[in-house]
Design a protein around this motif. Sequence first.
Motif, PDB file in Angstrom:
ATOM      1  N   ALA A   1       0.958   7.981  16.506  1.00 56.50           N
ATOM      2  CA  ALA A   1       0.102   8.406  15.389  1.00 56.50           C
ATOM      3  C   ALA A   1      -0.653   9.710  15.661  1.00 56.50           C
ATOM      4  CB  ALA A   1      -0.892   7.294  15.037  1.00 56.50           C
ATOM      5  N   LYS A   2      -1.058   9.927  16.908  1.00 60.06           N
ATOM      6  CA  LYS A   2      -1.897  11.106  17.216  1.00 60.06           C
ATOM      7  C   LYS A   2      -1.076  12.332  17.627  1.00 60.06           C
ATOM      8  CE  LYS A   2      -6.238   8.845  18.511  1.00 60.06           C
ATOM      9  NZ  LYS A   2      -5.928   7.436  18.205  1.00 60.06           N
ATOM     10  N   ARG A   3       0.247  12.180  17.676  1.00 62.36           N
ATOM     11  CA  ARG A   3       1.072  13.312  18.119  1.00 62.36           C
ATOM     12  C   ARG A   3       1.399  14.246  16.944  1.00 62.36           C
ATOM     13  NH1 ARG A   3       5.500  11.205  22.512  1.00 62.36           N
ATOM     14  NH2 ARG A   3       4.131   9.776  23.630  1.00 62.36           N
ATOM     15  N   LYS A   4       1.712  15.485  17.300  1.00 59.55           N
ATOM     16  CA  LYS A   4       2.168  16.462  16.303  1.00 59.55           C
ATOM     17  C   LYS A   4       3.699  16.360  16.198  1.00 59.55           C
ATOM     18  CE  LYS A   4      -1.912  18.604  15.768  1.00 59.55           C
ATOM     19  NZ  LYS A   4      -2.338  19.786  16.514  1.00 59.55           N
TER      20      LYS A   4
ATOM     21  N   TRP B   1      -0.148  10.761  11.863  1.00 61.32           N
ATOM     22  CA  TRP B   1      -1.041   9.996  10.983  1.00 61.32           C
ATOM     23  C   TRP B   1      -1.445  10.854   9.772  1.00 61.32           C
ATOM     24  CZ3 TRP B   1      -5.539   9.481   8.377  1.00 61.32           C
ATOM     25  CH2 TRP B   1      -6.018   8.199   8.098  1.00 61.32           C
ATOM     26  N   GLU B   2      -1.845  12.093  10.041  1.00 61.37           N
ATOM     27  CA  GLU B   2      -2.312  12.975   8.960  1.00 61.37           C
ATOM     28  C   GLU B   2      -1.174  13.365   8.005  1.00 61.37           C
ATOM     29  OE1 GLU B   2      -5.917  15.176  11.457  1.00 61.37           O
ATOM     30  OE2 GLU B   2      -3.857  15.912  11.600  1.00 61.37           O
TER      31      GLU B   2
ATOM     32  N   ASP C   1      -6.636   4.099   5.116  1.00 59.67           N
ATOM     33  CA  ASP C   1      -6.412   3.725   6.523  1.00 59.67           C
ATOM     34  C   ASP C   1      -5.423   2.566   6.627  1.00 59.67           C
ATOM     35  OD1 ASP C   1      -8.157   5.672   7.252  1.00 59.67           O
ATOM     36  OD2 ASP C   1      -9.812   4.337   7.824  1.00 59.67           O
TER      37      ASP C   1
ATOM     38  N   THR D   1      -1.193  15.812  12.618  1.00 61.44           N
ATOM     39  CA  THR D   1      -0.628  14.722  13.425  1.00 61.44           C
ATOM     40  C   THR D   1       0.280  13.868  12.532  1.00 61.44           C
ATOM     41  OG1 THR D   1      -2.411  13.197  12.871  1.00 61.44           O
ATOM     42  CG2 THR D   1      -2.727  14.569  14.844  1.00 61.44           C
TER      43      THR D   1
ATOM     44  N   ASP E   1      -1.637   2.793   8.283  1.00 59.41           N
ATOM     45  CA  ASP E   1      -1.313   1.905   9.404  1.00 59.41           C
ATOM     46  C   ASP E   1      -0.102   1.019   9.085  1.00 59.41           C
ATOM     47  OD1 ASP E   1      -3.322   2.992  10.898  1.00 59.41           O
ATOM     48  OD2 ASP E   1      -4.783   1.383  10.547  1.00 59.41           O
TER      49      ASP E   1
ATOM     50  N   LYS F   1       2.431   4.024  17.931  1.00 63.06           N
ATOM     51  CA  LYS F   1       1.968   4.642  19.189  1.00 63.06           C
ATOM     52  C   LYS F   1       2.102   6.173  19.186  1.00 63.06           C
ATOM     53  CE  LYS F   1       6.195   3.737  21.842  1.00 63.06           C
ATOM     54  NZ  LYS F   1       6.870   2.649  22.532  1.00 63.06           N
TER      55      LYS F   1
END
Length: 374
Positions: free
Chosen positions: A141-144, A107-108, A125, A105, A129, A139
Amino acid sequence: MAQTVFAPWDDPTQRPLIQFKGVTKRFGEFVAIDNLTQDIYEKEFFALLGPSGCGKTTMMRMLAGFENPTEGQILLAGQDMAHVPPNQRAVNMMFQSYALFPHLTVWENIAFGLKRQKMPRHDLDERVDEMLRLTRLSKFAKRKPHQISGGQRQRVALARSLARAPKLLLLDEPLGALDKKLRQDTQFELMDIQEKTGTTFVIVTHDQEEAMTVASRVAVMDEGSIIQVATPANIYEAPNSVYVADFIGDVNIIEGAATRTAEGYDIAWAEGQPPFHAKTPVVLGNGGPAYLAIRPEKISISAEKPDDAGNTVRGRIIDIAYLGNISTYHVEIPGGTMIKAQSANTRRLSRRSFTWEDEVWLSWTDTAGIVLER
């Protein structure tokens, strides 16, 4: 309160962050960088600008540690970088391809380098952020990577590069994959992020508009050498050579013979024509041709001969390029020389003053042209 101008290169008490000292880089017989000496200061946004093969990427790769100089030294914060491997330098590089991990993602991707540094979880973390906020990606953060746009992927790569707080960030044609409108928006975002983080950015680009927009200073390169280093305004208004004048923006270059006057030079440019006048503090060497460089926007175009202009010449419109906000007129003057003159399109097209084959007068002030000897 007056804003202080950022110009550490003019302050003799400032120590450069990066120093190239007599650096030469050869690949076999080919000299990619030729005895180059240059300082870059902390918090600068420094642009390396030039055509393909001029040596700008080689300079960047040496800073990153992917190449070593054949001769000379590269210092970072006073330390010779000769035997410091890339992963131990306080330097990060952002590639044109972005090189994001498709299975991670956003974030990752940003956290990847910090995890390898074994940063404590709480700090990690917080840092990720902070980077998401800085690049306006919270918004997503969780997408690939394949679920976001090209401009957003570019910002993920930037956030990942900045997450480890490098002293220096190298950007290799970072906006090359973006369309023109997005490129322009992203240029301003880059400047904003660079200012907020205070990181020194060095960008490699062949796009002069990009260099002129983002950089505190621009280094114009050719064949392994830096031809001129200056602020964007000085590179544009006071180029030190025909090469730089011609490389940056649109320009008319008129070749002639220069005669010294009280305030500058007269340039004889065509037989039987009065010379052009140029007020300039520049002193040319004797003999050899001289060149008068004039930007098209500094040349006025009119139907009647103006009384008060320093330089006037009659010509005929051969071509017109309509660019929306401005029109560029290609005007042939005596001797067959072509001059480009620009005017703002404040009126509707149907009410334009000039058209093809019109006889017109071109005029400019004595200070509009720059006299160069090479």
